[in-house]
Scaffold this motif. Sequence first.
Motif, short mmCIF file in Angstrom:
data_model
loop_
_atom_site.label_atom_id
_atom_site.label_comp_id
_atom_site.label_asym_id
_atom_site.label_seq_id
_atom_site.Cartn_x
_atom_site.Cartn_y
_atom_site.Cartn_z
N THR A 1 0.59 -1.29 -0.19
CA THR A 1 0.13 0.09 0.39
C THR A 1 0.88 1.18 0.02
O THR A 1 1.99 1.50 0.60
N VAL A 2 0.24 2.25 -1.06
CA VAL A 2 1.42 3.92 -0.91
C VAL A 2 0.24 4.40 -0.42
O VAL A 2 -1.31 4.64 -0.51
N TYR A 3 0.39 5.67 0.59
CA TYR A 3 0.25 6.67 0.96
C TYR A 3 0.57 8.23 0.32
O TYR A 3 1.59 8.03 -0.51
N LEU A 4 -0.42 9.40 0.58
CA LEU A 4 -0.59 10.46 -0.21
C LEU A 4 -1.17 11.55 1.28
O LEU A 4 -2.03 11.33 0.85
N GLN A 5 -0.10 12.13 1.96
CA GLN A 5 -1.01 12.68 2.89
C GLN A 5 -0.54 14.07 2.27
O GLN A 5 0.66 14.78 2.12
N MET A 6 -1.82 14.54 2.67
CA MET A 6 -1.83 16.08 0.80
C MET A 6 -2.32 17.33 2.30
O MET A 6 -3.39 17.02 3.07
N ASN A 7 -1.47 18.01 3.00
CA ASN A 7 -1.76 19.17 3.86
C ASN A 7 -1.60 20.85 2.76
O ASN A 7 -1.40 21.19 2.32
N SER A 8 -2.36 21.09 3.82
CA SER A 8 -2.52 23.11 3.10
C SER A 8 -2.36 22.23 1.69
O SER A 8 -2.04 23.74 1.18
N LEU A 9 -4.04 22.32 1.53
CA LEU A 9 -4.81 22.12 0.44
C LEU A 9 -4.94 23.41 -0.63
O LEU A 9 -5.54 24.12 0.13
N LYS A 10 -4.39 23.42 -1.57
CA LYS A 10 -4.66 24.75 -2.40
C LYS A 10 -6.33 24.34 -3.61
O LYS A 10 -6.11 22.98 -4.08
N SER A 11 -6.41 25.41 -4.07
CA SER A 11 -7.32 24.77 -5.43
C SER A 11 -7.20 24.76 -5.85
O SER A 11 -7.38 23.52 -7.74
N GLY A 12 -6.05 24.76 -6.93
CA GLY A 12 -5.13 24.15 -7.85
C GLY A 12 -4.19 22.76 -7.52
O GLY A 12 -4.02 22.14 -8.95
N ASP A 13 -4.62 22.44 -6.44
CA ASP A 13 -4.47 21.10 -6.23
C ASP A 13 -6.12 19.98 -6.88
O ASP A 13 -5.61 18.71 -6.82
N THR A 14 -6.93 20.70 -6.61
CA THR A 14 -8.23 19.68 -7.65
C THR A 14 -7.45 19.00 -8.58
O THR A 14 -7.08 19.95 -9.72
N ALA A 15 -7.77 18.20 -8.31
CA ALA A 15 -7.50 17.01 -9.56
C ALA A 15 -8.30 15.18 -9.93
O ALA A 15 -8.68 15.12 -8.81
N VAL A 16 -8.38 14.32 -10.78
CA VAL A 16 -7.95 13.24 -10.08
C VAL A 16 -6.75 12.79 -10.29
O VAL A 16 -6.32 12.91 -10.66
#
Length: 123
Positions: free
Chosen positions: A77-92
Amino acid sequence: QVQLVESGGGLVQPGGSLRLSCAASGTFSSINTMAWYRQAPGNQRERVATITSGGTTNYVDSVKGRFTISRDSAKNTVYLQMNSLKSGDTAVYYCKADVRRDYGSSYSLVPYWGQGTQVTVSS
């Protein structure tokens, strides 16, 4: 056959956090590099982060300091912890795994992709 199943996407406000997971299952010897990619509407697919079987990580500049990739090799299993998200991070967001198959004294690395999970950052 190998399957990658992603989870953890959703809608989050700017500044918020999400954690994506991707679990690999099927028949294989081991998994080499695992990675997360993303694709926003009208854009090409972009590599976000990678992690080798030895734990070496690499990030695209736009997410450095905000995203963290990790893996649990025992769980494939691989994980991606995403913090301080911005509108530019919107994606599939898609996970990718380079699966090793052994053939006697030789081997091949075969890339597999998950189905994608939507991440939307909006107030």
